[in-house]
Each structure stands twice: as C-alpha cells, then as structure tokens.
Enzyme design. Structure first.
Site, PDB file in Angstrom:
ATOM      1  NE  ARG A  32     -79.413 -74.802 -17.458  1.00  0.00           N
ATOM      2  CZ  ARG A  32     -79.008 -73.558 -17.256  1.00  0.00           C
ATOM      3  NH1 ARG A  32     -79.620 -72.555 -17.861  1.00  0.00           N
ATOM      4  NH2 ARG A  32     -77.986 -73.307 -16.460  1.00  0.00           N
ATOM      5  CG  ASP A  57     -79.639 -70.868  -6.207  1.00  0.00           C
ATOM      6  OD1 ASP A  57     -79.712 -69.859  -6.918  1.00  0.00           O
ATOM      7  OD2 ASP A  57     -78.638 -71.612  -6.194  1.00  0.00           O
ATOM      8  CB  ILE A 102     -77.212 -62.840  -4.472  1.00  0.00           C
ATOM      9  CG1 ILE A 102     -77.345 -63.303  -3.018  1.00  0.00           C
ATOM     10  CG2 ILE A 102     -75.981 -63.447  -5.138  1.00  0.00           C
ATOM     11  CD1 ILE A 102     -76.153 -63.165  -2.138  1.00  0.00           C
ATOM     12  NE  ARG A 104     -71.312 -67.054 -13.505  1.00  0.00           N
ATOM     13  CZ  ARG A 104     -70.923 -65.829 -13.763  1.00  0.00           C
ATOM     14  NH1 ARG A 104     -71.186 -65.260 -14.917  1.00  0.00           N
ATOM     15  NH2 ARG A 104     -70.259 -65.135 -12.878  1.00  0.00           N
ATOM     16  CE  LYS A 119     -78.016 -75.990 -11.113  1.00  0.00           C
ATOM     17  NZ  LYS A 119     -77.081 -74.919 -11.448  1.00  0.00           N
ATOM     18  CG  ASN A 120     -74.956 -74.941  -8.412  1.00  0.00           C
ATOM     19  OD1 ASN A 120     -74.899 -75.207  -9.617  1.00  0.00           O
ATOM     20  ND2 ASN A 120     -75.774 -74.022  -7.922  1.00  0.00           N
ATOM     21  CB  CYS A 180     -80.130 -68.730 -14.914  1.00  0.00           C
ATOM     22  SG  CYS A 180     -80.768 -70.392 -14.974  1.00  0.00           S
ATOM     23  NE  ARG A 223     -75.182 -65.711 -12.946  1.00  0.00           N
ATOM     24  CZ  ARG A 223     -75.457 -66.998 -12.837  1.00  0.00           C
ATOM     25  NH1 ARG A 223     -76.246 -67.576 -13.699  1.00  0.00           N
ATOM     26  NH2 ARG A 223     -74.924 -67.721 -11.871  1.00  0.00           N
TER      27      ARG A 223
HETATM   28  N1  EPU Z   1     -69.973 -61.307  -9.066  1.00  0.00           N
HETATM   29  C1  EPU Z   1     -69.283 -60.251  -9.582  1.00  0.00           C
HETATM   30  N2  EPU Z   1     -68.185 -60.520 -10.353  1.00  0.00           N
HETATM   31  C2  EPU Z   1     -67.766 -61.782 -10.596  1.00  0.00           C
HETATM   32  C3  EPU Z   1     -68.507 -62.865 -10.061  1.00  0.00           C
HETATM   33  C4  EPU Z   1     -69.604 -62.592  -9.280  1.00  0.00           C
HETATM   34  O1  EPU Z   1     -69.654 -59.085  -9.384  1.00  0.00           O
HETATM   35  O2  EPU Z   1     -66.745 -61.952 -11.291  1.00  0.00           O
HETATM   36  C5  EPU Z   1     -71.160 -61.020  -8.255  1.00  0.00           C
HETATM   37  C6  EPU Z   1     -72.443 -61.572  -8.874  1.00  0.00           C
HETATM   38  O3  EPU Z   1     -72.934 -60.733  -9.896  1.00  0.00           O
HETATM   39  C7  EPU Z   1     -73.362 -61.657  -7.687  1.00  0.00           C
HETATM   40  C8  EPU Z   1     -72.384 -62.020  -6.563  1.00  0.00           C
HETATM   41  O4  EPU Z   1     -71.077 -61.721  -7.029  1.00  0.00           O
HETATM   42  O5  EPU Z   1     -73.915 -60.404  -7.423  1.00  0.00           O
HETATM   43  C9  EPU Z   1     -72.408 -63.430  -6.096  1.00  0.00           C
HETATM   44  O6  EPU Z   1     -72.611 -64.329  -7.174  1.00  0.00           O
HETATM   45  P1  EPU Z   1     -71.796 -65.687  -7.271  1.00  0.00           P
HETATM   46  O7  EPU Z   1     -70.554 -65.413  -8.042  1.00  0.00           O
HETATM   47  O8  EPU Z   1     -71.670 -66.288  -5.922  1.00  0.00           O
HETATM   48  O9  EPU Z   1     -72.761 -66.557  -8.158  1.00  0.00           O
HETATM   49  P2  EPU Z   1     -72.260 -67.692  -9.118  1.00  0.00           P
HETATM   50  O10 EPU Z   1     -71.044 -68.296  -8.538  1.00  0.00           O
HETATM   51  O11 EPU Z   1     -72.257 -67.211 -10.505  1.00  0.00           O
HETATM   52  C10 EPU Z   1     -73.470 -69.694  -7.945  1.00  0.00           C
HETATM   53  C11 EPU Z   1     -74.482 -70.710  -8.362  1.00  0.00           C
HETATM   54  C12 EPU Z   1     -75.838 -70.040  -8.517  1.00  0.00           C
HETATM   55  C13 EPU Z   1     -76.215 -69.394  -7.183  1.00  0.00           C
HETATM   56  C14 EPU Z   1     -75.112 -68.422  -6.745  1.00  0.00           C
HETATM   57  C15 EPU Z   1     -75.339 -67.816  -5.380  1.00  0.00           C
HETATM   58  C16 EPU Z   1     -73.171 -72.232  -9.679  1.00  0.00           C
HETATM   59  C17 EPU Z   1     -72.850 -72.790 -11.010  1.00  0.00           C
HETATM   60  N3  EPU Z   1     -74.087 -71.280  -9.634  1.00  0.00           N
HETATM   61  O12 EPU Z   1     -73.452 -68.726  -8.992  1.00  0.00           O
HETATM   62  O13 EPU Z   1     -76.754 -71.077  -8.791  1.00  0.00           O
HETATM   63  O14 EPU Z   1     -77.414 -68.690  -7.327  1.00  0.00           O
HETATM   64  O15 EPU Z   1     -73.849 -69.113  -6.711  1.00  0.00           O
HETATM   65  O16 EPU Z   1     -75.443 -68.796  -4.430  1.00  0.00           O
HETATM   66  O17 EPU Z   1     -72.612 -72.664  -8.674  1.00  0.00           O
HETATM   67  C18 EPU Z   1     -78.556 -72.097  -9.933  1.00  0.00           C
HETATM   68  O18 EPU Z   1     -78.082 -73.176  -9.559  1.00  0.00           O
HETATM   69  O19 EPU Z   1     -79.686 -72.005 -10.474  1.00  0.00           O
HETATM   70  C19 EPU Z   1     -77.762 -70.886  -9.711  1.00  0.00           C
HETATM   71  C20 EPU Z   1     -78.027 -69.744 -10.331  1.00  0.00           C
END
Ligand code: EPU
Length: 431
Positions: free
Chosen positions: A412, A319, A341, A99, A28-29, A123, A128
């Site tokens: 999803r 995850d 995380i 997201r 998915k991602n 989610c 976030r």
């Molecule tokens: N963070 C910030 N500021 C930002 C962005 C992120 O503080 O502007 C923080 C987040 O709050 C978190 C950390 O950085 O504490 C890392 O989060 P990350 O940004 O890597 O998460 P994401 O990119 O929003 C993706 C996946 C998630 C997965 C995470 C971690 C997608 C669409 N989502 O989220 O997947 O858990 O990386 O590997 O790629 C899922 O598929 O169910 C899912 C939640």
C-alpha cells in the site's frame, strides 16, 4: 486488498553488509492529496513522480467512482480528467479502504453543494475520528446529517462561506481538506493551528500556480482567499515531492545494516528530525547536492541511545516511530518512545518481542526499549503500512530467516520494495 503473498528474508545477523544506492519514490501522502484536489480543476490534471503503490490504485477507484477518468501516462505519471458532471457521493468500498479519500469531500462539497461519504478507512492506528473535518465544514456553513455509517454534508445555497477555524490540534488531512475547500468558498478563510507538513506546502504551491490564493502553508496559520473560479492546471503538472518517510526508513536501515548506503532523490531538509538522532547515535550522514544522502557507520562502538517523542512536522514523524523502535533495539541502553499522535500505534511490538527485543509497554502511548538485543528471524504479520516496513528492517538485521505475511500493507505504501532492497544486498523474495 489482502494478498496471500509473503516476503521471505534471510537476516544478516547483525552484520553491516548492505551496500549501494537506493532511490526514493514520490510521497504517497502528497500524491494522494493532489489526486483529490483534481476535483477542483476545470481541465485535466497531470501528476508526476507518483509511486506505484496500492493506495494510489485505490485512490483511482475512488475518483472513477465519482466520474473522473484516471490514466497512467508514463512510468510514474497519471492524468486525471476534469469532472464533467456533478458528483455527490464517494464510492463506499474504495473510500472505506483509504483514509485519504476523505480529502475529496472538500472539493465536492465546495463545488456541488453536497456530499455523502462513509467513515473513511485506512490503517488502524487508534480511533481516527473525523470531528475536525465535520466541525470545520459546519463553521463554513454546512449542515451535517448522519445515516448509519454515512455522513452527508450540505452547503448553504450560496455555497460554503469563508470562516476562521481553529484546530484543537494540527491535523494533516484536515488542514489539506479545508485548505482545498476554501479555494472555492467566497471570502477569506483562516486556518489556525494548521499542520505544517511539507506535503501541504507542495500542494498549496501547486494550487497557487493554478489560480488559488493561499498564503502561510508551512506555518500554523494558513489564509485562503476563495472565489467561485475552478482551478486551471494549463500545461503545468504536479510534481510529487520525495517521500520523506521512505527516505527516513532507508536511513535507519542504512545506519543499522549497511557499510555505506546512498539514498538518492530525496529532500534532506525534510529529514532533519531523523538525521539528527542517527548522527547523535553514531552514524555518519553526508548531505550531498541534488537530493543525495550517504549514511555509513564505520565505528565498532555501540550505538548511542536516545529518546523519541513523535510530533507534528518538523518534529519526529509518527510514521517513523516503528522503524526507529527497531533501531533502538540495537542501541546501547534504555530509550523511551513516546507516541503523541496516535493511541494505537504500538500493535507491532508483540512480534518484536517474539524476535527477542526487550520492550516494555507502559501505556497506549509509551514504550521503553532496552538494547542491544540480538533479534532472531520469525514469522511476522504486519498490522499497518509503516510497521510493515519496520518488520522488514527487523528481519534484515535479525539472525536467521523471517517470513512477513500481510504484504499487502507494505504494498500500500512502498513500491516493489523487495526489488529495490535486493539491489543493495538484501536477501529477500516475494512468494
Ligand atoms: N484527529 C482528530 N479528529 C479529526 C482528525 C484528526 O482528533 O477529525 C486527530 C487524530 O486522531 C490524531 C491527530 O489528530 O491524533 C493527528 O492526526 P492527523 O489528522 O494529522 O492524521 P491523518 O491526517 O489522518 C496523516 C497521514 C498519516 C500520518 C499522519 C500524521 C495521510 C493520508 N495520512 O494522517 O499517514 O501518520 O498524517 O503525520 O496523509 C501512513 O501514511 O501510513 C499514515 C498513517
């Protein structure tokens, strides 16, 4: 979208009765980011091995909302038309549900000079925030204004400029978004403390084949030499890599409940963190050729317990935190699960407590799990995609029947999971 459908699952009551073969779908991602990157292509983009899941349908709505056309061109392939007109705004409803929609702001801003978008959905795993995206674009010269729930970014008249950007912590979608944007920003952009997930590597490699110049993807420093040329797929298609989270969840299920389970179409090198703990715990995991894993546990010995600390790749993935917590309810002794995380990712444990698990919440980031505990079937309501699958695993190993509500969360992220699990012996129906 919320659906009234439920899963009814008859638990195995601790028996290792599942058997057979289950294949892993595309990630998915990874697929969602390739959809978003299509906005930087001058020709149509084909994406293969796309899972048939709700988040992909939502992403199609976001793309349609900016003027692209998306078309299913086979069982698991999509074709996305090149953008023929400038697009400046993400559609509110679809963008707020997903997201990954935020990744699209990068190519739109880089290409058309401005973009507005609502705070992205996804989610509820904690705050976030999106500050890393905004700070990154500001470093590339963009101006930010906020109106209510809308953000607007505007690039300088000469376009986004290359920059050196250090991230306070590695972020998957921020790394992907800025990497794609920098392809269209003249000069050399350097992303430091970047995320290293395999999905980023496959995206970078495909963009490079399409004309981008990205080096270092998969390491903490990614360098992008950008220019003003749109990318061209030619007759290449993006091949979505296997979903390592789905594969890891199947491994956990197999280790708990199968006599022998073959997991096909996966990439074992992306699964080291999970294979390592399951082997330590007593499972036999055989890595065969061509992306096949076999998991079995013939011993009657109790499962060895271990602690888990979630980390960015190649560490233990957040995850898989909920599924591994379910696993630990069956291991012999006390385990600490430390979620580093997200601060809101233990919302599922209350329902596991109702099932009979022994889990103590220490703070928003840590729980202690004591096992083994006999879980009993219950009515469960999933708070997010990954916890949803963890509940499916818990219901399968429990004694008695369970009902899982909020099936839309599972849909999803996982393609027709009930049909695939039925094939390996799970008694599960959708109703
Ligand atoms: N963070 C910030 N500021 C930002 C962005 C992120 O503080 O502007 C923080 C987040 O709050 C978190 C950390 O950085 O504490 C890392 O989060 P990350 O940004 O890597 O998460 P994401 O990119 O929003 C993706 C996946 C998630 C997965 C995470 C971690 C997608 C669409 N989502 O989220 O997947 O858990 O990386 O590997 O790629 C899922 O598929 O169910 C899912 C939640």
């Amino acid at each position: 979208m919320a659906s009234p459908e439920r899963f009814l699952i008859s638990g195995l009551g601790g028996q290792r009765a599942l058997n057979g073969c289950i294949s892993v779908r595309g990630a998915k991602n990874a697929a969602l980011k390739a959809f978003a990157a299509s906005a930087l292509f001058k020709d149509n983009l084909t994406i293969h091995n796309v899972p048939d899941i709700e988040d992909v349908k939502e992403m199609c709505k976001v793309l349609e909302g900016i003027g692209s056309k998306t078309r299913k061109v086979g069982d698991s392939s999509y074709e996305i038309s090149a953008l023929s007109k400038p697009a400046y705004q993400l559609p509110r409803v679809a963008a707020k549900r997903l997201r990954a929609s935020i990744v699209l702001i990068g190519p739109l801003l880089a290409r058309f000079g401005k973009v507005s978008f609502p705070h992205p959905g996804g989610c509820l795993l904690g705050a976030r925030p999106i500050d890393f995206f905004l700070n990154g674009f500001k470093r590339m010269g963009a101006k930010l204004s906020e109106r209510g729930e809308w953000y607007e970014l505007e690039a300088p008249s000469s376009g986004l400029r290359a920059a050196e950007i250090f991230f306070k912590r590695p972020s998957v979608t921020v790394t992907e978004t800025l990497m794609i944007s920098a392809v269209f920003a003249r000069g050399k952009t350097v992303l430091k403390n970047a995320a290293m997930e395999p999905e980023i590597v496959s995206l970078a490699s495909f963009l490079n084949k399409s004309g981008a110049r990205i080096s270092g993807a998969g390491t903490p420093t990614i360098t992008i030499t950008g220019g003003k040329n749109l990318l061209s797929a030619g007759n290449r298609a993006f091949e979505t890599p296997p979903d390592r989270i789905e594969a890891g969840s199947f491994l956990i299920l197999g280790a708990l409940a199968a006599r022998e389970l073959k997991i096909t179409d996966c990439n074992p090198t992306h699964l080291e963190a999970i294979i390592d703990v399951l082997r330590f715990s007593g499972s036999e995991i055989e890595i065969e050729k061509n992306g096949v894993l076999t998991v079995r546990n013939r011993s009657r010995k109790p499962l060895n317990v271990f602690n888990v600390i979630t980390r960015e790749y190649p560490g233990f993935p957040t995850d898989l935190q909920a599924p591994i917590t379910v696993y630990l309810t069956q291991a012999n002794g006390e385990a600490l699960v430390f979620e580093t995380i997200f601060e809101g990712r233990f919302r599922y444990i209350d329902e596991l407590l109702h099932m009979g698990a022994d889990i103590i919440a220490c703070d928003p980031h840590r729980v202690v799990v004591r096992g083994p505990a006999l879980l009993s079937g219950k009515d469960l309501s999933s708070p997010d995609i990954r916890a949803g699958l963890a509940y499916v695993i818990a219901a399968i190993i429990a004694k008695g029947d369970s009902v899982i509500h909020n099936v839309h969360y599972i849909d999803r992220g996982y393609e027709r999971i009930e049909e695939r699990l039925q094939n390996i012996g799970v008694k599960m129906i959708r109703k």
